[in-house]
Design a protein around this motif. Structure first.
Motif, short mmCIF file in Angstrom:
data_model
loop_
_atom_site.label_atom_id
_atom_site.label_comp_id
_atom_site.label_asym_id
_atom_site.label_seq_id
_atom_site.Cartn_x
_atom_site.Cartn_y
_atom_site.Cartn_z
N THR A 142 -13.16 43.81 19.25
CA THR A 142 -12.36 42.71 18.72
C THR A 142 -11.57 42.09 19.87
N PHE A 143 -11.40 40.77 19.84
CA PHE A 143 -10.67 40.08 20.90
C PHE A 143 -9.73 39.04 20.29
N ASP A 144 -8.68 38.72 21.02
CA ASP A 144 -7.68 37.77 20.54
C ASP A 144 -8.13 36.33 20.81
N THR A 145 -7.87 35.45 19.82
CA THR A 145 -8.22 34.03 19.93
C THR A 145 -7.09 33.21 19.31
N PRO A 146 -7.12 31.89 19.47
CA PRO A 146 -6.12 31.06 18.79
C PRO A 146 -6.22 31.13 17.26
N LEU A 147 -7.32 31.70 16.74
CA LEU A 147 -7.47 31.86 15.30
C LEU A 147 -7.18 33.29 14.86
N GLY A 148 -6.60 34.09 15.74
CA GLY A 148 -6.32 35.48 15.42
C GLY A 148 -7.38 36.41 15.97
N PRO A 149 -7.34 37.69 15.58
CA PRO A 149 -8.31 38.66 16.10
C PRO A 149 -9.70 38.43 15.50
N VAL A 150 -10.70 38.32 16.38
CA VAL A 150 -12.06 37.93 15.98
C VAL A 150 -13.07 38.95 16.50
N GLY A 151 -14.13 39.16 15.73
CA GLY A 151 -15.27 39.95 16.18
C GLY A 151 -16.53 39.11 16.06
N LEU A 152 -17.53 39.41 16.90
CA LEU A 152 -18.81 38.72 16.87
C LEU A 152 -19.92 39.69 16.48
N LEU A 153 -20.81 39.23 15.61
CA LEU A 153 -22.06 39.92 15.31
C LEU A 153 -23.18 38.89 15.36
N ILE A 154 -24.43 39.33 15.28
CA ILE A 154 -25.56 38.41 15.36
C ILE A 154 -26.62 38.80 14.33
N CYS A 155 -26.96 37.89 13.45
CA CYS A 155 -28.11 37.94 12.56
C CYS A 155 -28.30 39.30 11.87
N TRP A 156 -29.27 40.11 12.30
CA TRP A 156 -29.63 41.34 11.60
C TRP A 156 -28.50 42.36 11.57
N ASP A 157 -27.49 42.17 12.42
CA ASP A 157 -26.28 43.01 12.32
C ASP A 157 -25.68 42.94 10.92
N LEU A 158 -25.92 41.82 10.22
CA LEU A 158 -25.38 41.65 8.87
C LEU A 158 -25.76 42.81 7.95
N ALA A 159 -26.92 43.42 8.20
CA ALA A 159 -27.42 44.49 7.33
C ALA A 159 -26.76 45.84 7.57
N PHE A 160 -25.87 45.92 8.57
CA PHE A 160 -25.30 47.21 8.95
C PHE A 160 -23.79 47.20 8.73
N PRO A 161 -23.32 47.77 7.61
CA PRO A 161 -21.89 47.79 7.33
C PRO A 161 -21.08 48.51 8.39
N GLU A 162 -21.73 49.44 9.12
CA GLU A 162 -21.01 50.18 10.17
C GLU A 162 -20.46 49.24 11.23
N ALA A 163 -21.20 48.17 11.54
CA ALA A 163 -20.74 47.22 12.56
C ALA A 163 -19.45 46.54 12.11
N PHE A 164 -19.39 46.16 10.85
CA PHE A 164 -18.19 45.50 10.31
C PHE A 164 -17.01 46.48 10.28
N ARG A 165 -17.28 47.71 9.88
CA ARG A 165 -16.21 48.71 9.82
C ARG A 165 -15.61 48.94 11.21
N GLU A 166 -16.47 48.99 12.22
CA GLU A 166 -15.97 49.22 13.57
C GLU A 166 -15.08 48.06 14.02
N LEU A 167 -15.48 46.84 13.65
CA LEU A 167 -14.67 45.67 14.04
C LEU A 167 -13.33 45.63 13.31
N ILE A 168 -13.33 45.87 12.01
CA ILE A 168 -12.05 45.76 11.31
C ILE A 168 -11.14 46.94 11.63
N ALA A 169 -11.73 48.08 11.99
CA ALA A 169 -10.90 49.21 12.41
C ALA A 169 -10.15 48.89 13.69
N SER A 170 -10.72 47.98 14.51
CA SER A 170 -10.03 47.58 15.74
C SER A 170 -9.25 46.28 15.56
#
Length: 310
Positions: A142-170
């Motif tokens: 996760t990184f800081d932006t003018p819109l608040g803390p943001v994470g990036l994923l790409i396409c097939w990452d959408l199918a993996f909830p673990e990726a989202f959990r790791e981002l929101i945990a940070s």
């Protein structure tokens, strides 16, 4: 920091192997978005090239990645707008005598033209694996932006909830997903059951990720060629459906969320909704709490331990 932003979802049709044309079209959309007050403009995956890895021109274009990244940095600075230029596939030489790799990269460019975040696609779709190199076990950041803390994923990452959990945990409150997802990204048997099964996948999963992670999910997919374009086909395999999904609210994006055609939605996003969702569901509080249950790895030894306990 204001909790209310306008975000431009640019559902671009990428003309195959035409990076200059695609950049010019994308830049026109971004200029229009900035004039309409957007603070962030997001493009799809493979927006410069389309997906044509077997063509020798594809790799040649990928060697020019820095040229286009610099163009977007200059445009962001000129317009004072944040840009996620979809993904830009780039060549990478790990060492002398080592085969050149292709990395599929998403960048977050700030309104001053500086790169605030970078992510290399981790979960690579099966047909991409002969061509792309995964970021493997590198953590989701996760990184800081003018819109608040943001994470990036790409396409097939959408199918993996673990990726989202790791981002929101940070700390990520907004997760941006440039995508190149078509209606034919499934087997003939699945298409026989439901020709629009991939649309169903996207429409349900994007919104589910917003609810289960108390986050704003910015999903931007490639669109089909507009009727005036040389690439126009009446029966297109592009899925589109670009939207911003919020808990309680669902998907937003009137010009793109219910169509497969190229276009742009300017979505008004109230991040107070994200805070209210967390107060209601307390997902982040649980993840960061001492009693969080799921601190295991998905490996065979974990199954053996369960068997022994039984």
């Amino acid at each position: 920091m204001a909790p209310y932003y306008k975000i431009a979802l640019i559902q671009l049709y990428p003309e195959p192997l035409q990076p200059d044309l695609n950049y010019a079209k994308a830049a026109n959309y971004i200029v229009s978005a900035a004039m309409r007050g957007a603070k962030l403009a997001v493009l799809p995956e493979y927006h410069l090239t389309n997906w044509a890895p077997e063509d020798p021109k594809f790799r040649e274009i990928c060697t020019q990645w820095e040229k286009y990244l610099n163009k977007y940095k200059e445009l962001a600075k000129k317009l004072k707008i944040c840009i996620v230029p979809g993904t830009i596939v780039q060549t990478y030489q790990h060492g002398e005598g080592v085969e050149e790799q292709l990395h599929n990269i998403a960048y977050f460019i700030g309104p001053d033209g500086e790169i605030l975040g970078r992510y290399q696609k981790k979960n690579i779709w099966h047909p991409e694996r002969p061509h792309l190199t995964s970021s493997s076990e590198h953590p989701h950041l996760t990184f800081d932006t003018p819109l608040g803390p943001v994470g990036l994923l790409i396409c097939w990452d959408l199918a993996f909830p673990e990726a989202f959990r790791e981002l929101i945990a940070s700390g990520a409150k907004m997760i941006i997903i440039p995508t190149f997802w078509t209606l034919t990204d499934c087997s003939p048997a699945a298409l026989a059951l439901n020709p629009l099964s991939e649309s169903l996948f996207l429409q349900t999963t994007v919104v589910a990720r917003a609810f289960e992670n108390t986050a704003a999910i910015v999903f931007v997919n490639a669109g089909a060629a507009p009727p005036a374009s040389p690439g126009y086909k009446e029966d297109s395999h592009y899925a589109g459906l670009s939207q911003v999904a919020l808990p309680f609210v669902g998907g937003l994006g009137d010009e793109t969320k219910s169509t497969s055609r190229e276009g742009m939605s300017i979505v008004e996003v109230d991040m107070v909704v994200v805070e209210e969702a967390e107060r209601n569901y307390k997902v982040r509080a649980d993840i960061n709490g001492e009693a969080w249950h799921y601190s295991y790895r998905h490996q065979s030894f974990g199954q053996e331990e369960v068997k022994q306990e039984q």
